[in-house]
Scaffold this motif. Structure first.
Motif, PDB file in Angstrom:
ATOM      1  N   UNK A  25      56.009 -22.123  48.936  1.00  0.00           N
ATOM      2  CA  UNK A  25      55.541 -21.092  48.003  1.00  0.00           C
ATOM      3  C   UNK A  25      56.370 -19.816  48.154  1.00  0.00           C
ATOM      4  N   UNK A  26      56.652 -19.432  49.410  1.00  0.00           N
ATOM      5  CA  UNK A  26      57.478 -18.241  49.638  1.00  0.00           C
ATOM      6  C   UNK A  26      58.867 -18.399  49.057  1.00  0.00           C
ATOM      7  N   UNK A  27      59.422 -19.601  49.164  1.00  0.00           N
ATOM      8  CA  UNK A  27      60.731 -19.861  48.583  1.00  0.00           C
ATOM      9  C   UNK A  27      60.718 -19.792  47.076  1.00  0.00           C
ATOM     10  N   UNK A  28      59.642 -20.304  46.474  1.00  0.00           N
ATOM     11  CA  UNK A  28      59.545 -20.266  45.014  1.00  0.00           C
ATOM     12  C   UNK A  28      59.327 -18.849  44.501  1.00  0.00           C
ATOM     13  N   UNK A  29      58.541 -18.046  45.215  1.00  0.00           N
ATOM     14  CA  UNK A  29      58.209 -16.707  44.732  1.00  0.00           C
ATOM     15  C   UNK A  29      59.212 -15.636  45.140  1.00  0.00           C
ATOM     16  N   UNK A  30      59.807 -15.767  46.316  1.00  0.00           N
ATOM     17  CA  UNK A  30      60.693 -14.703  46.806  1.00  0.00           C
ATOM     18  C   UNK A  30      62.080 -15.217  47.180  1.00  0.00           C
ATOM     19  N   UNK A  31      62.386 -16.430  46.837  1.00  0.00           N
ATOM     20  CA  UNK A  31      63.716 -16.966  47.116  1.00  0.00           C
ATOM     21  C   UNK A  31      63.888 -17.367  48.576  1.00  0.00           C
ATOM     22  N   UNK A  32      65.126 -17.414  49.007  1.00  0.00           N
ATOM     23  CA  UNK A  32      65.439 -17.839  50.362  1.00  0.00           C
ATOM     24  C   UNK A  32      64.844 -16.932  51.424  1.00  0.00           C
ATOM     25  N   UNK A  33      64.845 -15.620  51.157  1.00  0.00           N
ATOM     26  CA  UNK A  33      64.252 -14.685  52.124  1.00  0.00           C
ATOM     27  C   UNK A  33      62.755 -14.927  52.288  1.00  0.00           C
ATOM     28  N   UNK A  34      62.093 -15.293  51.230  1.00  0.00           N
ATOM     29  CA  UNK A  34      60.669 -15.593  51.304  1.00  0.00           C
ATOM     30  C   UNK A  34      60.401 -16.856  52.100  1.00  0.00           C
ATOM     31  N   UNK A  35      61.226 -17.861  51.889  1.00  0.00           N
ATOM     32  CA  UNK A  35      61.069 -19.112  52.640  1.00  0.00           C
ATOM     33  C   UNK A  35      61.294 -18.888  54.129  1.00  0.00           C
ATOM     34  N   UNK A  36      62.312 -18.118  54.465  1.00  0.00           N
ATOM     35  CA  UNK A  36      62.577 -17.828  55.882  1.00  0.00           C
ATOM     36  C   UNK A  36      61.437 -17.015  56.484  1.00  0.00           C
ATOM     37  N   UNK A  37      60.942 -16.041  55.734  1.00  0.00           N
ATOM     38  CA  UNK A  37      59.827 -15.218  56.218  1.00  0.00           C
ATOM     39  C   UNK A  37      58.586 -16.044  56.481  1.00  0.00           C
ATOM     40  N   UNK A  38      58.266 -16.961  55.594  1.00  0.00           N
ATOM     41  CA  UNK A  38      57.097 -17.813  55.769  1.00  0.00           C
ATOM     42  C   UNK A  38      57.268 -18.737  56.969  1.00  0.00           C
ATOM     43  N   UNK A  39      58.444 -19.289  57.115  1.00  0.00           N
ATOM     44  CA  UNK A  39      58.707 -20.185  58.246  1.00  0.00           C
ATOM     45  C   UNK A  39      58.631 -19.432  59.573  1.00  0.00           C
ATOM     46  N   UNK A  40      59.210 -18.241  59.622  1.00  0.00           N
ATOM     47  CA  UNK A  40      59.161 -17.439  60.846  1.00  0.00           C
ATOM     48  C   UNK A  40      57.717 -17.060  61.176  1.00  0.00           C
ATOM     49  N   UNK A  41      56.942 -16.692  60.184  1.00  0.00           N
ATOM     50  CA  UNK A  41      55.537 -16.348  60.418  1.00  0.00           C
ATOM     51  C   UNK A  41      54.752 -17.498  61.005  1.00  0.00           C
ATOM     52  N   UNK A  42      54.963 -18.687  60.479  1.00  0.00           N
ATOM     53  CA  UNK A  42      54.257 -19.869  60.984  1.00  0.00           C
ATOM     54  C   UNK A  42      54.705 -20.218  62.401  1.00  0.00           C
ATOM     55  N   UNK A  43      56.005 -20.153  62.643  1.00  0.00           N
ATOM     56  CA  UNK A  43      56.517 -20.470  63.983  1.00  0.00           C
ATOM     57  C   UNK A  43      56.000 -19.472  65.011  1.00  0.00           C
ATOM     58  N   UNK A  44      55.945 -18.205  64.653  1.00  0.00           N
ATOM     59  CA  UNK A  44      55.424 -17.185  65.565  1.00  0.00           C
ATOM     60  C   UNK A  44      53.978 -17.494  65.938  1.00  0.00           C
ATOM     61  N   UNK A  45      53.164 -17.847  64.965  1.00  0.00           N
ATOM     62  CA  UNK A  45      51.764 -18.170  65.238  1.00  0.00           C
ATOM     63  C   UNK A  45      51.655 -19.392  66.137  1.00  0.00           C
ATOM     64  N   UNK A  46      52.381 -20.443  65.830  1.00  0.00           N
ATOM     65  CA  UNK A  46      52.287 -21.664  66.636  1.00  0.00           C
ATOM     66  C   UNK A  46      52.722 -21.394  68.073  1.00  0.00           C
ATOM     67  N   UNK A  47      53.820 -20.664  68.255  1.00  0.00           N
ATOM     68  CA  UNK A  47      54.301 -20.391  69.615  1.00  0.00           C
ATOM     69  C   UNK A  47      53.314 -19.512  70.377  1.00  0.00           C
ATOM     70  N   UNK A  48      52.874 -18.413  69.775  1.00  0.00           N
ATOM     71  CA  UNK A  48      51.957 -17.500  70.458  1.00  0.00           C
ATOM     72  C   UNK A  48      50.639 -18.188  70.796  1.00  0.00           C
ATOM     73  N   UNK A  49      50.061 -18.881  69.828  1.00  0.00           N
ATOM     74  CA  UNK A  49      48.757 -19.503  70.046  1.00  0.00           C
ATOM     75  C   UNK A  49      48.859 -20.689  71.007  1.00  0.00           C
ATOM     76  N   UNK A  50      49.933 -21.447  70.924  1.00  0.00           N
ATOM     77  CA  UNK A  50      50.097 -22.588  71.825  1.00  0.00           C
ATOM     78  C   UNK A  50      50.245 -22.128  73.267  1.00  0.00           C
TER      79      UNK A  50
END
Length: 146
Positions: A25-50
């Motif tokens: 969704x981030x890639x579709x709405x905000x392009x490549x920067x949106x896709x990277x931002x969404x992926x980084x956000x998810x990875x940060x949550x998984x690493x911190x919470x894990x």
């Protein structure tokens, strides 16, 4: 340790799925920067919470009397580290910060919801089946006349 990793995977899998959807969704709405931002956000949550979950499981096994206090300390440390991370990337142009923030929130909600559902479905003994044998006089750990 194997059951800890199994539990971790059961929680991280839906979070990663939400991250994949957020990346699309981030890639579709905000392009490549949106896709990277969404992926980084998810990875940060998984690493911190894990890391927090693994640390809390370790404390629960090795020092159960400190479990509640360490849970609060780990949660506080996660918030401080996340704040430091966010402050360090606030001026970045590598990815879209709004998509990052929305992905972060969606992943946290998914992680917490999944963890709560799995915990509510788990079978945890609330009665110690060996307590009767331990408390009998002459039993293991019971009172003995010396």
């Amino acid at each position: 340790m194997q059951s800890d990793m199994r539990e971790l995977l059961r929680i991280a899998t839906p979070t990663a799925a939400v991250g994949a959807i957020a990346t699309l969704v981030g890639g579709l709405l905000a392009g490549g920067e949106g896709a990277i931002g969404a992926a980084v956000g998810c990875v940060v949550v998984i690493v911190f919470m894990a890391l927090g979950l693994l640390a809390l499981n370790w404390v629960g096994k090795t020092m159960p009397h400190l479990f509640q206090g360490m849970g609060l300390m780990i949660y506080s440390a996660q918030l401080v580290l996340l704040l430091i991370f966010i402050l360090s990337i606030r001026n970045t142009s590598l990815f879209d910060l709004q998509v990052f923030a929305l992905s972060l929130v969606a992943a946290v909600i998914t992680w917490i919801t999944t963890q709560a559902v799995l915990h509510s479905r788990s079978k945890i003994l609330y009665v110690d089946p060996d307590a009767d044998a331990r408390n009998r006089p002459g039993g293991p750990g019971g009172d003995r006349d010396e």
